[in-house]
Structures are given as C-alpha cells and as structure tokens.
Enzyme design. Structure first.
Site, PDB file in Angstrom:
ATOM      1  CD  GLU A  80      -4.834  -0.319   0.119  1.00 27.37           C
ATOM      2  OE1 GLU A  80      -4.300  -1.344   0.599  1.00 27.37           O
ATOM      3  OE2 GLU A  80      -5.586   0.416   0.763  1.00 27.37           O
TER       4      GLU A  80
ATOM      5  CG  ASP B 271      -1.937   1.128   1.224  1.00 22.40           C
ATOM      6  OD1 ASP B 271      -1.947   1.925   0.257  1.00 22.40           O
ATOM      7  OD2 ASP B 271      -2.731   1.216   2.191  1.00 22.40           O
TER       8      ASP B 271
ATOM      9  N   GLY C 248      -9.340  -0.607   6.586  1.00 26.69           N
ATOM     10  CA  GLY C 248      -9.486  -0.076   7.941  1.00 26.69           C
ATOM     11  C   GLY C 248      -8.726   1.215   8.136  1.00 26.69           C
TER      12      GLY C 248
HETATM   13  O1  OSB Z   1      -4.428   3.186   3.565  1.00 21.77           O
HETATM   14  O2  OSB Z   1      -5.404   1.481   4.271  1.00 21.77           O
HETATM   15  C1  OSB Z   1      -4.843   2.547   4.500  1.00 21.77           C
HETATM   16  C2  OSB Z   1      -4.460   3.057   8.276  1.00 21.77           C
HETATM   17  C3  OSB Z   1      -4.671   4.417   8.365  1.00 21.77           C
HETATM   18  C4  OSB Z   1      -4.900   5.137   7.232  1.00 21.77           C
HETATM   19  C5  OSB Z   1      -4.926   4.498   5.980  1.00 21.77           C
HETATM   20  C6  OSB Z   1      -4.718   3.132   5.878  1.00 21.77           C
HETATM   21  C7  OSB Z   1      -4.451   2.414   7.061  1.00 21.77           C
HETATM   22  C8  OSB Z   1      -4.136   0.991   7.088  1.00 21.77           C
HETATM   23  C9  OSB Z   1      -4.412   0.245   8.351  1.00 21.77           C
HETATM   24  O3  OSB Z   1      -3.586   0.427   6.169  1.00 21.77           O
HETATM   25  C10 OSB Z   1      -5.630  -0.579   8.280  1.00 21.77           C
HETATM   26  C11 OSB Z   1      -6.054  -1.096   9.639  1.00 21.77           C
HETATM   27  O4  OSB Z   1      -5.426  -2.032  10.122  1.00 21.77           O
HETATM   28  O5  OSB Z   1      -7.017  -0.561  10.229  1.00 21.77           O
HETATM   29 MG    MG Z   2      -4.832   2.105   1.795  1.00 24.15          MG
END
Ligand code: OSB
Ligand code: MG
Length: 373
Positions: free
Chosen positions: A218, A193, A295
């Site tokens: 991502e 990501d 999330g």
């Molecule tokens: O881009 O998915 C994301 C957390 C904070 C802001 C953006 C993202 C994320 C995560 C963590 O990737 C997802 C989680 O474990 O809640």
């Molecule tokens: Mg993301």
C-alpha cells in the site's frame, strides 16, 4: 430536512498502545465529532484529521477552523433532502476532504434515519444486491521496537481472530521484517503499508519482496503521486494499492488511466465522504480493481460508517476495521466486536449508523465544544 444546529466536539482519546507509522508514533488520538440536528433527529460524523499533519495536511485544529468558519456556515439553515446535495454546498472550499467528510457522514446518517434505513441500506440503494450483513476485516499493526516483538503482536492478533495482517513499513524496517512475518506465519494473508516512505529508486526493495506472496503493498511512493506508482507497478509482482494519493473519483480515474494500481483503499474520510467514496467504488468495479475500506483509528462513530461502506457489493478485500478494543479501552459509542470464526464485524442494522453515543464519555474526552445555529 432543515439543518437547524451543528455541534462540534474536539476530543482526545488515549490509545491502548502506541501506533507507529513511517510518519510518526501516536500515543493518543485527537479528532472532531460532529452532531447535525434536524427535525428531532441527530446525525453523527467523525473528522479523522488528528494531532499532526503526517498522513494528510489537515489536522484536528485546521479542520475545526475550516468547519466552523466555512463549511458549517455554508450548510446551516439549508434544506437537506438527500446527502448527495451536500458536496455542492461545500464546493467553494478547496481541498480539506477530512473536514468535509465529517459533515458528509452526518448528512448520510440523518437522512438514513429519516428514511428508516440503516446507513448501509441507504448507501446500497443503487445496487441490486443488498448490503452484506458482516464484513471481512483485518488488523493494522504499527512499527514495533523489534522484529521479535512484531511477531508476538501478530500472534496475539491472530489469536484474537483477525484473519488478515497489515504491517507498517519504512526504510530500514521492511524486507527483513516482512520476510520474518511470511516465514513465521506462512498461511496468513499479509500486506504492507509504507505511507509514502519510498521513491522509485527503491524499486529493488519491492522486487526483493516479490517472492513473499504478499496480498498487496500500500502506497509505497509519494503521497500525491500517481505517475511514479504507474512506473513501479510493472516492475514488481506484488499487487499495488493506493491510499494517500486518491482524494477523489477524478484521482481514481487518473490512476486507472495510468494503470498505476491494482487496488484502491477507499477511505470515505479521505475523499470528502461517502458520496465520493461510492463513485470510486463504482469506477473500481467497472475497471476490475480490488477494493477495500481503510481506517484512521476511528472511534465507533467513524467505524460504523466504515462498516456501511465495506458492506457494498464491490468491496472485495478485508478492511482496516478492527474491533473497538484494538485502539480504545473505553469508546464514545457502542463497542464493535470481532466475530472470531470468520474475522468479520457485523454491520449495524438500526436506523442510520445504528449506534448509541455515550454522551457522558464524549463529554469526558472533549477538550473544546461549540454549537452553531
Ligand atoms: O495508512 O492506512 C493508513 C492509520 C492512521 C493513518 C493512516 C493509516 C492508518 C492505518 C490504521 O493503517 C487503520 C485502522 O486500523 O484504523
Ligand atoms: Mg494506508
């Protein structure tokens, strides 16, 4: 159901370890918790806007302002029959999906409780299939000080039972780290990501990862971009997933028309809530997209509603829905545990969200509270 009173809590909770992304590192997480009172029932919502505007332009402070000055006044005293009515009442406010989603979640929760249904059952009503009892989950791993430490953190999460690993990348922290992860853990589903840290000129970086058999990449490009992603997609073999740039079912439609992605990360919180998230789910199913539930470091309040979303029949990939202990030593709600044998979490079956709020803990972490009636 008359919306009689809404309580807003601004909370701040320490994270068990720092969470690093291409936009910054978080040590504690601020968010808002919302309680909607109607006819003796209470619906709960979590606004995932946080300390800084790194992921989205919204912060916990802007969301407090938008909720208390505009969104809450637009719904107080209204007769709520079904949660789908809510977005119409909020439509005079442009944008601010994270603020809207907190009210949307609470509206789904309270109406599900009234109907004697779980949040998942209420969401799944239009489908012939029942919601899943357990949903597949993975873990999101922030940037670490070194590649060796990243491998240790991956090993620790695999040991805990997580069956899918997501690694945060940013320029200078990508190819080598991803290569090492793939070769250290050859059989583990791994995805990356980027949180919008790259441009189209970086296509060669993603091409060089073509052979790593990654589950997906991502949001490599701009946080509002759809077009450049459509240009990158045919240049790489790894499936492309959009997160940040999909704010509504309309955006999903544009992405589908432009063939900008193979997969959508559905975060109900990013798209004003569960009503809109379900529309994206349906569009994705109709067009054969991969779908999963992302999330934002949610407390149990948000996690419960993520689990309900992930239980819908079109969700085809593991979600970023880790166990409570991944982020919090002590949560404000009933903890969620990982089922180690299949990397799943069990979807609550009680009425609404199906969780208990620990009011004493909620008060402990609350920095500011206000009630609107
Ligand atoms: O881009 O998915 C994301 C957390 C904070 C802001 C953006 C993202 C994320 C995560 C963590 O990737 C997802 C989680 O474990 O809640
Ligand atoms: Mg993301």
């Amino acid at each position: 159901m008359k919306i009689e009173r809404i309580d807003l809590y601004y909370i701040s909770m320490p994270l068990v370890s720092p969470f690093g992304t291409s936009f910054g590192t978080q040590l504690e997480r601020d968010c808002l918790i919302l309680a909607l009172h109607s006819e003796g029932l209470t619906g709960w919502g979590e606004c995932v806007a946080t300390n800084d505007p790194g992921y989205s332009y919204e912060t916990a402070v802007t969301a407090w302002h938008i909720l208390s000055d505009f969104l809450i006044p637009a719904v107080l005293g209204k007769e709520l029959d079904e949660p789908e009515q809510l977005q119409g009442w909020l439509s005079k406010v442009r944008g601010h999906p994270l603020a809207k989603a907190a009210l949307d979640q609470a509206a789904w929760d309270v109406t599900a409780q009234r109907d004697g249904l779980s949040f998942a059952q209420k969401l799944a009503q239009p489908y012939s299939e029942d919601p899943r009892e357990r949903v597949k989950v993975g873990v999101s791993i922030g940037t670490q000080p070194s590649i060796a430490q990243t491998m240790d953190v991956i090993a620790q999460h695999l040991d805990e039972g997580y069956g899918r690993i997501k690694l945060k990348i940013k320029p200078g922290w990508d190819i080598k780290m991803a290569w090492q992860a793939r070769h250290t853990f050859p059989d583990v589903p791994v995805m990356l990501d980027a949180n919008s840290a790259y441009t189209l000129d970086d296509a060669i970086i993603f091409q060089s990862m073509d052979e790593l058999d990654l589950l997906m990449i991502e949001q490599p490009l701009g946080y509002e971009d759809i077009y450049d992603h459509s240009q990158l997609r045919p240049q790489i073999k790894t499936p492309l997933c959009l997160d940040e740039s999909i704010h509504s079912a309309e955006h999903a439609r544009y992405a589908i028309a432009l063939q900008a992605c193979d997969i959508i990360n559905i975060k109900p919180t990013r798209v004003s809530g569960w009503t809109e998230a379900r529309k994206i789910h349906d569009l994705g199913v109709a067009h054969g997209l991969g779908l999963w539930v992302g999330g934002m470091l949610e407390t149990g309040v948000g996690r419960a509603a993520q689990l309900a979303m992930a239980s819908l029949p079109g969700i085809s990939l593991p979600g970023d829905i880790s166990a409570t202990s991944r982020y919090y030593a002590k949560d404000i709600a009933t903890p969620f545990y990982l089922n180690k044998e299949d990397s799943t979490i069990t979807v609550p079956t009680g009425p609404g969200l199906g969780i208990e709020i620990d009011m004493a803990r909620l008060k402990e972490v609350t920095l500011k509270q206000e009630s609107f009636a």
